[in-house]
Design a protein around this motif. Structure first.
Motif, short mmCIF file in Angstrom:
data_model
loop_
_atom_site.label_atom_id
_atom_site.label_comp_id
_atom_site.label_asym_id
_atom_site.label_seq_id
_atom_site.Cartn_x
_atom_site.Cartn_y
_atom_site.Cartn_z
N TYR A 53 0.84 -1.20 0.00
CA TYR A 53 0.00 0.00 0.00
C TYR A 53 0.87 1.25 0.00
O TYR A 53 0.63 2.20 -0.76
N ALA A 54 1.92 1.27 0.82
CA ALA A 54 2.80 2.45 0.89
C ALA A 54 3.46 2.71 -0.46
O ALA A 54 3.51 3.85 -0.94
N ALA A 55 3.96 1.66 -1.10
CA ALA A 55 4.62 1.82 -2.40
C ALA A 55 3.63 2.27 -3.47
O ALA A 55 3.92 3.18 -4.27
N CYS A 56 2.46 1.67 -3.49
CA CYS A 56 1.45 2.02 -4.48
C CYS A 56 0.97 3.45 -4.28
O CYS A 56 0.85 4.22 -5.25
N ALA A 60 1.12 6.68 -6.82
CA ALA A 60 -0.06 7.48 -7.16
C ALA A 60 0.19 8.95 -6.86
O ALA A 60 -0.20 9.83 -7.64
N LEU A 61 0.86 9.23 -5.74
CA LEU A 61 1.19 10.60 -5.39
C LEU A 61 2.13 11.22 -6.43
O LEU A 61 1.97 12.37 -6.83
N GLN A 118 -7.64 8.93 -4.55
CA GLN A 118 -8.65 8.58 -5.55
C GLN A 118 -8.06 7.74 -6.68
O GLN A 118 -8.77 6.98 -7.32
N VAL A 119 -6.77 7.85 -6.91
CA VAL A 119 -6.09 7.18 -8.03
C VAL A 119 -5.51 5.82 -7.62
O VAL A 119 -5.51 4.87 -8.41
N CYS A 120 -5.02 5.71 -6.41
CA CYS A 120 -4.29 4.52 -5.95
C CYS A 120 -5.18 3.27 -5.97
O CYS A 120 -6.26 3.26 -5.37
N PRO A 121 -4.75 2.20 -6.63
CA PRO A 121 -5.54 0.96 -6.67
C PRO A 121 -5.81 0.36 -5.28
O PRO A 121 -6.88 -0.19 -5.04
N TYR A 122 -4.86 0.48 -4.36
CA TYR A 122 -5.09 -0.03 -3.00
C TYR A 122 -6.19 0.78 -2.32
O TYR A 122 -7.05 0.23 -1.65
N SER A 123 -6.16 2.10 -2.49
CA SER A 123 -7.20 2.94 -1.91
C SER A 123 -8.56 2.60 -2.51
O SER A 123 -9.56 2.52 -1.80
N ASN A 124 -8.58 2.38 -3.81
CA ASN A 124 -9.84 2.02 -4.46
C ASN A 124 -10.34 0.66 -4.00
O ASN A 124 -11.55 0.46 -3.85
N ALA A 125 -9.44 -0.27 -3.76
CA ALA A 125 -9.84 -1.60 -3.30
C ALA A 125 -10.35 -1.58 -1.86
O ALA A 125 -11.24 -2.36 -1.50
#
Length: 137
Positions: A53-56, A60-61, A118-125
């Protein structure tokens, strides 16, 4: 979704086993943390999730920073993944601590972190599934 890449890993014996990626680049001993009664000698799923999550989120940032023409290449993201009892099972909670470069003002930084979320796949999941707190440091 049309996958650009698919990662595969196999875990054996749960928290007291081993996790190996299909390409062999990841090969880790697993153990429950001492706080959960394990010996803590190996890594655990929460640490792996936190690292991913941190790397993803950092990527995204960087993506939203480049789009806004703001240099966030020196940002650091720490993901804290907590696990605890919830009802009959267990649940996760995440705190993302984002350390931005001093050159990024507070308001711009907040906007970029929210856009990255909003962009990060982990955040979306995780959205709507587990609580995720964003902390800008």
């Amino acid at each position: 979704m049309n996958a650009l890449y698919t990662a595969a890993a196999t875990a054996t014996h749960g928290r007291e086993g081993r996790a190996v990626s299909s390409d062999g680049k990841l090969d880790l001993a697993l153990s429950a943390p001492t706080e959960m009664g394990g010996d803590g000698k190996g890594t655990n799923p929460e640490q792996l999730f936190a690292a991913g999550y941190a790397a993803c989120f950092g990527s995204a940032l960087g993506l939203v920073g480049r789009a806004a023409k703001v240099d966030v290449s020196d940002a650091a993201v720490t993901a804290e993944v907590g696990i605890g009892k919830e009802g009959e099972g267990f649940a996760l909670a995440v705190t993302l601590r984002v350390e931005l470069p001093e050159s990024v003002d507070k308001e711009t930084g907040r906007k970029l972190v929210e856009q990255a979320h909003q962009v990060c796949p982990y955040s979306n999941a995780t959205r709507g599934n587990i609580p995720v707190e964003l902390v800008i440091e």
